[in-house]
Design a protein around this motif. Structure first.
Motif, PDB file in Angstrom:
ATOM      1  N   ALA A  33      13.908   5.963  -0.038  1.00  0.00           N
ATOM      2  CA  ALA A  33      12.913   5.988  -0.659  1.00  0.00           C
ATOM      3  C   ALA A  33      11.488   5.555  -0.102  1.00  0.00           C
ATOM      4  O   ALA A  33      11.828   4.377   0.217  1.00  0.00           O
ATOM      5  CB  ALA A  33      12.935   5.937  -2.012  1.00  0.00           C
ATOM      6  N   PRO A  34      10.439   5.893  -0.025  1.00  0.00           N
ATOM      7  CA  PRO A  34       9.179   5.263   0.432  1.00  0.00           C
ATOM      8  C   PRO A  34       8.680   4.139  -0.673  1.00  0.00           C
ATOM      9  O   PRO A  34       9.074   4.564  -1.764  1.00  0.00           O
ATOM     10  CB  PRO A  34       8.053   6.003   0.625  1.00  0.00           C
ATOM     11  CG  PRO A  34       8.548   7.373   0.077  1.00  0.00           C
ATOM     12  CD  PRO A  34       9.890   7.145  -0.161  1.00  0.00           C
ATOM     13  N   GLN A  35       8.485   2.791  -0.340  1.00  0.00           N
ATOM     14  CA  GLN A  35       8.356   1.707  -1.186  1.00  0.00           C
ATOM     15  C   GLN A  35       7.040   1.125  -0.843  1.00  0.00           C
ATOM     16  O   GLN A  35       7.281   0.073   0.141  1.00  0.00           O
ATOM     17  CB  GLN A  35       9.560   0.938  -1.536  1.00  0.00           C
ATOM     18  CG  GLN A  35       9.349  -0.087  -2.738  1.00  0.00           C
ATOM     19  CD  GLN A  35      10.716  -0.930  -2.920  1.00  0.00           C
ATOM     20  OE1 GLN A  35      11.015  -1.272  -1.934  1.00  0.00           O
ATOM     21  NE2 GLN A  35      10.855  -0.953  -4.127  1.00  0.00           N
ATOM     22  N   GLY A  36       5.793   1.623  -1.037  1.00  0.00           N
ATOM     23  CA  GLY A  36       4.531   0.982  -0.464  1.00  0.00           C
ATOM     24  C   GLY A  36       4.691   1.445   0.957  1.00  0.00           C
ATOM     25  O   GLY A  36       4.878   2.782   1.320  1.00  0.00           O
ATOM     26  N   LEU A  37       4.395   0.544   1.976  1.00  0.00           N
ATOM     27  CA  LEU A  37       4.310   0.771   3.258  1.00  0.00           C
ATOM     28  C   LEU A  37       5.889   0.537   4.013  1.00  0.00           C
ATOM     29  O   LEU A  37       5.998   0.900   5.035  1.00  0.00           O
ATOM     30  CB  LEU A  37       3.667  -0.144   3.931  1.00  0.00           C
ATOM     31  CG  LEU A  37       1.818  -0.102   3.593  1.00  0.00           C
ATOM     32  CD1 LEU A  37       1.179  -1.078   4.270  1.00  0.00           C
ATOM     33  CD2 LEU A  37       1.417   1.311   4.070  1.00  0.00           C
ATOM     34  N   ASP A  38       6.833   0.332   3.026  1.00  0.00           N
ATOM     35  CA  ASP A  38       8.263   0.120   3.636  1.00  0.00           C
ATOM     36  C   ASP A  38       9.237   1.281   3.123  1.00  0.00           C
ATOM     37  O   ASP A  38       8.777   2.101   2.419  1.00  0.00           O
ATOM     38  CB  ASP A  38       8.795  -1.093   2.897  1.00  0.00           C
ATOM     39  CG  ASP A  38       8.152  -2.569   3.028  1.00  0.00           C
ATOM     40  OD1 ASP A  38       7.415  -2.424   4.370  1.00  0.00           O
ATOM     41  OD2 ASP A  38       8.077  -3.027   2.351  1.00  0.00           O
ATOM     42  N   LEU A  39      10.135   1.592   4.160  1.00  0.00           N
ATOM     43  CA  LEU A  39      11.328   2.382   3.605  1.00  0.00           C
ATOM     44  C   LEU A  39      12.541   1.511   2.969  1.00  0.00           C
ATOM     45  O   LEU A  39      12.909   0.730   3.610  1.00  0.00           O
ATOM     46  CB  LEU A  39      11.558   2.955   4.858  1.00  0.00           C
ATOM     47  CG  LEU A  39      12.582   4.270   4.728  1.00  0.00           C
ATOM     48  CD1 LEU A  39      12.416   5.091   3.824  1.00  0.00           C
ATOM     49  CD2 LEU A  39      13.247   4.701   6.236  1.00  0.00           C
TER      50      LEU A  39
END
Length: 124
Positions: free
Chosen positions: A110-116
């Motif tokens: 899942a995307p989490q802000g700019l992170d995966l």
């Protein structure tokens, strides 16, 4: 030897790779740094584009290691491509000889802000 299976799989992966990241743990000591730097310098000499990074603190006693200045505390910018994570020793065989990962129930992302964010759901 204990790690022969992992080492034999590493050779073809390194041969085809052009950009390689060596990620050291956050709790580094002189042995971890020296082995990571040896791999980094070997890859550079082989013509690969390598980067080495750790969240750990490089201490004064580590500064005598050749190439220690190449260790970054951030990951290099990516130009795209494949990102491979290898989890050692988790693959088994079923009764028919097929490769299975018995402890892995499900893998989510899942995307989490700019992170995966990757979530490995493992069985107890």
């Amino acid at each position: 030897m204990k790690y022969d299976a992992q080492i034999s799989g590493l050779t073809p992966a390194l041969t085809g790779a052009q950009n390689i990241l060596i990620a050291l743990p956050s709790e580094v000591n002189v042995d971890l740094l020296a082995s990571g730097l040896a791999l980094y310098l070997s890859l550079e000499q082989a013509g690969k584009k390598a980067a080495i990074a750790t969240e750990g603190i490089i201490r004064v006693e580590h500064t005598n290691l050749f190439g220690v200045g190449k260790i970054s505390n951030t990951l290099p910018a990516s130009q795209g491509g494949n990102f491979t994570i290898s989890l050692g020793g988790v693959v088994g065989k079923d009764a028919s000889g097929q490769s299975i990962v018995p402890a892995l129930e499900k893998l989510d992302w899942a995307p989490q802000g700019l992170d995966l964010k990757l979530v490995f759901h493992v069985l107890p």
